[in-house]
Design an enzyme around this catalytic site. Sequence first.
Site, PDB file in Angstrom:
ATOM      1  N   THR A  84      85.004  11.415  66.000  1.00 40.60           N
ATOM      2  CA  THR A  84      84.971  12.728  65.816  1.00 40.60           C
ATOM      3  C   THR A  84      83.760  11.958  64.873  1.00 40.60           C
ATOM      4  O   THR A  84      83.889  11.396  63.700  1.00 40.60           O
ATOM      5  CB  THR A  84      86.108  12.951  64.995  1.00 40.60           C
ATOM      6  OG1 THR A  84      86.243  13.195  63.750  1.00 40.60           O
ATOM      7  CG2 THR A  84      86.959  14.221  66.173  1.00 40.60           C
ATOM      8  N   GLU A 110      83.580  17.712  62.187  1.00 36.70           N
ATOM      9  CA  GLU A 110      83.299  16.789  62.862  1.00 36.70           C
ATOM     10  C   GLU A 110      83.038  17.000  64.672  1.00 36.70           C
ATOM     11  O   GLU A 110      83.435  18.362  64.471  1.00 36.70           O
ATOM     12  CB  GLU A 110      84.557  16.267  63.216  1.00 36.70           C
ATOM     13  CG  GLU A 110      85.105  16.103  61.639  1.00 36.70           C
ATOM     14  CD  GLU A 110      86.251  15.429  61.289  1.00 36.70           C
ATOM     15  OE1 GLU A 110      87.057  14.620  62.436  1.00 36.70           O
ATOM     16  OE2 GLU A 110      87.135  15.882  60.126  1.00 36.70           O
ATOM     17  N   HIS A 134      80.758  11.918  75.929  1.00 35.76           N
ATOM     18  CA  HIS A 134      79.813  10.938  76.606  1.00 35.76           C
ATOM     19  C   HIS A 134      80.458   9.693  75.940  1.00 35.76           C
ATOM     20  O   HIS A 134      81.001   9.354  74.679  1.00 35.76           O
ATOM     21  CB  HIS A 134      78.675  11.191  76.334  1.00 35.76           C
ATOM     22  CG  HIS A 134      77.452  10.407  76.764  1.00 35.76           C
ATOM     23  ND1 HIS A 134      76.839   9.811  77.744  1.00 35.76           N
ATOM     24  CD2 HIS A 134      77.130   9.502  75.633  1.00 35.76           C
ATOM     25  CE1 HIS A 134      76.508   9.220  77.834  1.00 35.76           C
ATOM     26  NE2 HIS A 134      76.046   8.936  76.868  1.00 35.76           N
ATOM     27  N   TYR A 165      76.516   5.764  63.040  1.00 34.39           N
ATOM     28  CA  TYR A 165      76.874   5.744  61.893  1.00 34.39           C
ATOM     29  C   TYR A 165      75.245   6.462  61.453  1.00 34.39           C
ATOM     30  O   TYR A 165      74.597   5.165  62.096  1.00 34.39           O
ATOM     31  CB  TYR A 165      77.958   5.740  60.832  1.00 34.39           C
ATOM     32  CG  TYR A 165      79.234   5.345  61.286  1.00 34.39           C
ATOM     33  CD1 TYR A 165      80.012   6.466  60.801  1.00 34.39           C
ATOM     34  CD2 TYR A 165      80.116   4.620  61.300  1.00 34.39           C
ATOM     35  CE1 TYR A 165      81.259   6.659  61.083  1.00 34.39           C
ATOM     36  CE2 TYR A 165      81.088   3.910  62.593  1.00 34.39           C
ATOM     37  CZ  TYR A 165      82.126   5.868  61.458  1.00 34.39           C
ATOM     38  OH  TYR A 165      83.357   5.449  61.647  1.00 34.39           O
ATOM     39  N   ARG A 204      89.510  28.030  69.843  1.00 35.89           N
ATOM     40  CA  ARG A 204      90.918  27.723  68.847  1.00 35.89           C
ATOM     41  C   ARG A 204      90.940  27.942  67.567  1.00 35.89           C
ATOM     42  O   ARG A 204      89.872  26.728  67.404  1.00 35.89           O
ATOM     43  CB  ARG A 204      92.530  27.264  69.598  1.00 35.89           C
ATOM     44  CG  ARG A 204      92.618  25.921  69.473  1.00 35.89           C
ATOM     45  CD  ARG A 204      93.093  24.937  69.080  1.00 35.89           C
ATOM     46  NE  ARG A 204      93.040  23.311  69.708  1.00 35.89           N
ATOM     47  CZ  ARG A 204      93.330  22.645  68.553  1.00 35.89           C
ATOM     48  NH1 ARG A 204      93.693  23.452  67.387  1.00 35.89           N
ATOM     49  NH2 ARG A 204      93.094  21.282  68.604  1.00 35.89           N
ATOM     50  N   PHE A 235     100.183  20.714  63.967  1.00 38.47           N
ATOM     51  CA  PHE A 235     100.903  20.270  65.072  1.00 38.47           C
ATOM     52  C   PHE A 235     102.340  19.396  64.476  1.00 38.47           C
ATOM     53  O   PHE A 235     102.571  18.767  63.380  1.00 38.47           O
ATOM     54  CB  PHE A 235      99.693  19.651  65.605  1.00 38.47           C
ATOM     55  CG  PHE A 235      99.199  20.260  66.632  1.00 38.47           C
ATOM     56  CD1 PHE A 235      99.191  20.749  67.734  1.00 38.47           C
ATOM     57  CD2 PHE A 235      97.871  19.794  65.891  1.00 38.47           C
ATOM     58  CE1 PHE A 235      98.216  21.593  68.077  1.00 38.47           C
ATOM     59  CE2 PHE A 235      96.192  20.960  66.424  1.00 38.47           C
ATOM     60  CZ  PHE A 235      97.082  21.503  67.653  1.00 38.47           C
TER      61      PHE A 235
HETATM   62  P1  ADP Z   1      85.560   8.528  61.279  1.00 42.90           P
HETATM   63  O1  ADP Z   1      86.701   8.878  60.534  1.00 42.90           O
HETATM   64  O2  ADP Z   1      84.629   7.500  60.178  1.00 42.90           O
HETATM   65  O3  ADP Z   1      84.660  10.183  61.970  1.00 42.90           O
HETATM   66  P2  ADP Z   1      86.640   8.638  63.926  1.00 42.90           P
HETATM   67  O4  ADP Z   1      87.422   7.728  64.636  1.00 42.90           O
HETATM   68  O5  ADP Z   1      86.127   9.394  64.099  1.00 42.90           O
HETATM   69  O6  ADP Z   1      85.936   7.147  62.649  1.00 42.90           O
HETATM   70  O7  ADP Z   1      85.068   7.762  64.953  1.00 42.90           O
HETATM   71  C1  ADP Z   1      84.011   8.153  64.566  1.00 42.90           C
HETATM   72  C2  ADP Z   1      82.611   7.609  65.089  1.00 42.90           C
HETATM   73  O8  ADP Z   1      82.723   6.994  66.074  1.00 42.90           O
HETATM   74  C3  ADP Z   1      81.497   8.037  65.063  1.00 42.90           C
HETATM   75  O9  ADP Z   1      80.037   8.411  63.334  1.00 42.90           O
HETATM   76  C4  ADP Z   1      80.472   7.801  66.120  1.00 42.90           C
HETATM   77  O10 ADP Z   1      79.673   6.495  65.348  1.00 42.90           O
HETATM   78  C5  ADP Z   1      81.296   7.082  66.914  1.00 42.90           C
HETATM   79  N1  ADP Z   1      81.401   7.407  68.527  1.00 42.90           N
HETATM   80  C6  ADP Z   1      82.160   6.498  69.235  1.00 42.90           C
HETATM   81  N2  ADP Z   1      82.143   7.106  70.317  1.00 42.90           N
HETATM   82  C7  ADP Z   1      81.539   9.105  69.934  1.00 42.90           C
HETATM   83  C8  ADP Z   1      81.790   9.810  70.520  1.00 42.90           C
HETATM   84  N3  ADP Z   1      81.453  10.240  71.532  1.00 42.90           N
HETATM   85  N4  ADP Z   1      82.320  11.193  69.636  1.00 42.90           N
HETATM   86  C9  ADP Z   1      81.618  11.240  68.799  1.00 42.90           C
HETATM   87  N5  ADP Z   1      81.613  10.389  68.055  1.00 42.90           N
HETATM   88  C10 ADP Z   1      81.088   8.870  68.611  1.00 42.90           C
HETATM   89 MG    MG Z   2      85.712  11.602  62.336  1.00 40.44          MG
END
Ligand code: ADP
Ligand code: MG
Length: 153
Positions: free
Chosen positions: A32, A84, A89, A96, A109, A114
Amino acid sequence: MRYNKINDLPHFIQGVVVHGFGRGGKQLGCPTANLDEMAVNQLPEKFPCGVYYGLAQVGCGGLHRMVMSVGWNPHFHNQKKTVEIHILHKFSSDFYNSHIRAVALGFIREMQSFKSLEELMEAIREDISLAEKKLSLIDMKEYEDLDFFRMKG
Ligand code: ADP
Ligand code: MG
């Protein structure tokens, strides 16, 4: 259905992708992109927490379908809201610090806790499948043409 009460949609939001707290989004196959604090603070105060479906664009890239959650962050003792966005895709790398523009089109929702990781993952799968169904009915072109999404940089 009570969800229809939410009439503030569509809602446009934009911000910078910041690091979250690594709560395992990526490990669960559901990364996310967390929006920066300024973007979160710009949400109307009464904007309901929950899971939404809509469209999002990273930088000047294409418009993609997404699922967005708005909720309270337990890391800040639930005093700080987070937004988030999981984009439907496959990206070749992380993004980042990129600018992200999104529009929430519908409500899926309310937030809930959970009992197990399995239940959470099942809920995420259902959110995504509902989002795909709803978003398959919309005309993407209509949104691509909006000034808000700067498709040409
Ligand atoms: P964080 O806790 O840093 O948000 P996540 O595990 O939620 O880590 O991963 C988020 C990061 O993954 C995003 O900031 C982005 O750079 C990367 N990312 C890669 N593919 C996606 C996608 N399909 N949707 C959202 N973020 C993605
Ligand atoms: Mg995230």
